[in-house]
Write a protein that holds these residues in place. Structure first.
Motif, short mmCIF file in Angstrom:
data_model
loop_
_atom_site.label_atom_id
_atom_site.label_comp_id
_atom_site.label_asym_id
_atom_site.label_seq_id
_atom_site.Cartn_x
_atom_site.Cartn_y
_atom_site.Cartn_z
N LEU A 153 38.78 29.03 40.85
CA LEU A 153 39.83 29.02 40.43
C LEU A 153 40.10 31.12 41.20
N TYR A 154 39.86 31.65 40.16
CA TYR A 154 40.17 33.04 39.97
C TYR A 154 38.85 33.46 39.27
N PHE A 155 38.49 34.65 39.12
CA PHE A 155 38.16 35.77 38.30
C PHE A 155 39.05 36.66 37.52
N GLU A 156 39.31 37.06 36.54
CA GLU A 156 40.02 37.37 35.66
C GLU A 156 39.63 38.63 35.03
N GLY A 157 39.41 39.90 35.13
CA GLY A 157 38.88 41.26 34.06
C GLY A 157 39.47 41.53 33.24
N GLU A 158 38.97 41.84 32.44
CA GLU A 158 39.26 41.70 31.06
C GLU A 158 38.61 43.49 30.67
N LYS A 159 38.70 44.39 29.63
CA LYS A 159 37.67 45.27 29.32
C LYS A 159 36.51 45.47 29.33
N TYR A 161 34.74 42.33 29.47
CA TYR A 161 33.93 41.31 30.14
C TYR A 161 34.88 40.77 31.21
N VAL A 162 34.31 39.81 32.50
CA VAL A 162 35.39 38.67 33.14
C VAL A 162 35.41 37.55 32.62
N SER A 163 37.24 36.56 32.39
CA SER A 163 37.11 35.45 33.11
C SER A 163 36.08 34.38 34.25
N LEU A 164 35.72 33.42 34.33
CA LEU A 164 35.59 32.93 35.11
C LEU A 164 36.50 31.55 35.04
N VAL A 165 36.79 30.90 35.95
CA VAL A 165 38.15 30.21 35.54
C VAL A 165 37.96 28.90 36.30
N THR A 166 37.77 27.96 36.60
CA THR A 166 37.55 26.99 37.44
C THR A 166 38.65 25.89 36.90
N ILE A 173 31.59 36.29 30.82
CA ILE A 173 30.95 36.71 31.74
C ILE A 173 31.08 38.27 31.04
N TYR A 174 29.51 38.82 30.58
CA TYR A 174 29.77 40.14 30.58
C TYR A 174 29.59 40.88 31.20
N ARG A 175 30.58 41.45 31.79
CA ARG A 175 29.72 42.53 33.51
C ARG A 175 30.98 42.69 33.93
N ARG A 176 31.11 43.47 34.85
CA ARG A 176 32.54 44.22 35.26
C ARG A 176 32.76 43.71 36.35
N LEU A 177 34.20 43.14 36.58
CA LEU A 177 34.67 42.43 37.97
C LEU A 177 34.27 43.61 38.87
N LYS A 178 34.31 44.74 39.11
CA LYS A 178 33.33 44.85 41.03
C LYS A 178 32.22 44.45 41.10
N ASP A 179 31.65 44.70 40.04
CA ASP A 179 30.00 44.06 40.19
C ASP A 179 29.86 42.49 41.09
N ILE A 180 30.96 41.70 40.27
CA ILE A 180 31.37 40.35 40.55
C ILE A 180 31.67 40.23 41.94
N SER A 194 42.35 43.52 38.39
CA SER A 194 41.94 43.21 37.05
C SER A 194 41.86 40.93 37.81
N TYR A 195 42.08 41.03 39.28
CA TYR A 195 42.11 39.42 39.42
C TYR A 195 40.92 39.44 41.15
N ILE A 196 40.64 38.12 41.02
CA ILE A 196 40.07 38.04 41.81
C ILE A 196 40.76 36.61 42.73
N ILE A 197 41.00 36.25 43.00
CA ILE A 197 41.69 34.69 43.96
C ILE A 197 40.28 33.92 44.63
N ASN A 198 40.16 32.58 44.67
CA ASN A 198 39.33 31.76 45.61
C ASN A 198 41.04 31.06 46.37
N TYR A 199 40.96 32.47 47.59
CA TYR A 199 42.81 31.83 48.68
C TYR A 199 42.29 30.12 49.29
N GLU A 200 41.35 29.34 48.62
CA GLU A 200 41.29 27.78 49.10
C GLU A 200 42.15 27.50 47.96
#
Length: 236
Positions: A153-159, A161-166, A173-180, A194-200
């Motif tokens: 559904l989306y990725f949410e960046g924290e300090k 790590y990143v939360s991957l949400v389905t 995930i212990y990576r930066r949002l820009k790397d993902i 702080s967000y990358i979304i799946n527009y679909e």
């Protein structure tokens, strides 16, 4: 690039400036200068143009009201002194949103965006429709998980790590949002720091927010133009 346009603005000085910028900085043909929305409606009934420069704050009929009366495919560059209408403007086929007074630097940036929009694939532009791989693997804690891309559904960046949400789970995930972001292609779009979304997966866009399921996600000004450019290409 040979493009046809018109200016719709009730302020003669603003029209004169925009005409000067067009003539000095482009090879476009300025088909008309309309100082009234109703005059513009009449002109557009019998004349075809590639796009219009449209002021928002006009008497009798505002730019937003006029835009709602035009055919849905009409390409618009809004020109206004009011920034608060920016997100609302992308409910139309908006290519750019120019704040007055329009500077040469900002106008040249708009020229690049407009001409890129109209660049045909055979002239060198390949529409970006790559959905990337069907899946990828995520290390979350001590477990490596296989994730199907279309389920995200989306990725949410924290300090740190990143939360991957389905639809079923949330993984850290212990990576930066820009790397993902660097590993993703459409239908994934950055809409906020702080967000990358799946527009679909999005349900609706309202004001300056996206709704995916029960999640309300903000769209920041930094990423708004790129996001709405993609959405407009999918809009009837």
């Amino acid at each position: 690039m040979n493009l046809n346009c018109i200016i719709i603005d009730d302020e003669p000085d603003a029209v004169d400036l925009l005409e000067l910028l067009i003539r000095q900085s482009t090879t476009w043909t300025l088909k008309a200068k309309c100082y009234d929305a109703l005059e513009a409606l009449s002109f557009l009934k019998t004349n075809r143009v590639d796009f219009i420069f449209l002021d928002i704050n006009m008497p009798r009929l505002t730019g937003m009201e006029l835009a709602a009366l035009l055919p849905a495919h009409t390409k618009i560059i809004f020109t206004t002194a009011y920034s608060e209408y920016a997100f609302e403007s992308y409910g139309f086929q908006t290519i750019d949103y120019l704040l007055k007074p329009i500077t040469l630097k900002r106008f040249l940036a708009a020229v690049q965006k407009i001409e890129k929009y109209f660049l045909k694939p055979e002239q060198g532009q390949t529409p970006h429709t790559d959905h990337g791989q069907e899946c990828f693997f995520v290390k979350s804690g001590k477990v490596i998980r296989k994730i199907i891309l279309k389920d995200i559904l989306y990725f949410e960046g924290e300090k740190d790590y990143v939360s991957l949400v389905t639809g079923d789970e949330k993984l850290l995930i212990y990576r930066r949002l820009k790397d993902i972001e660097a590993q993703l292609a459409l239908p994934f779009i950055r809409v906020h720091n702080s967000y990358i979304i799946n527009y679909e997966q999005l349900n609706k866009i309202e004001e300056n927010h996206i709704y995916i399921g029960d999640k309300r996600i903000p769209v920041s000004e930094k990423f708004r133009d790129g996001f709405m450019e993609i959405i407009n290409k999918k809009k009837f």
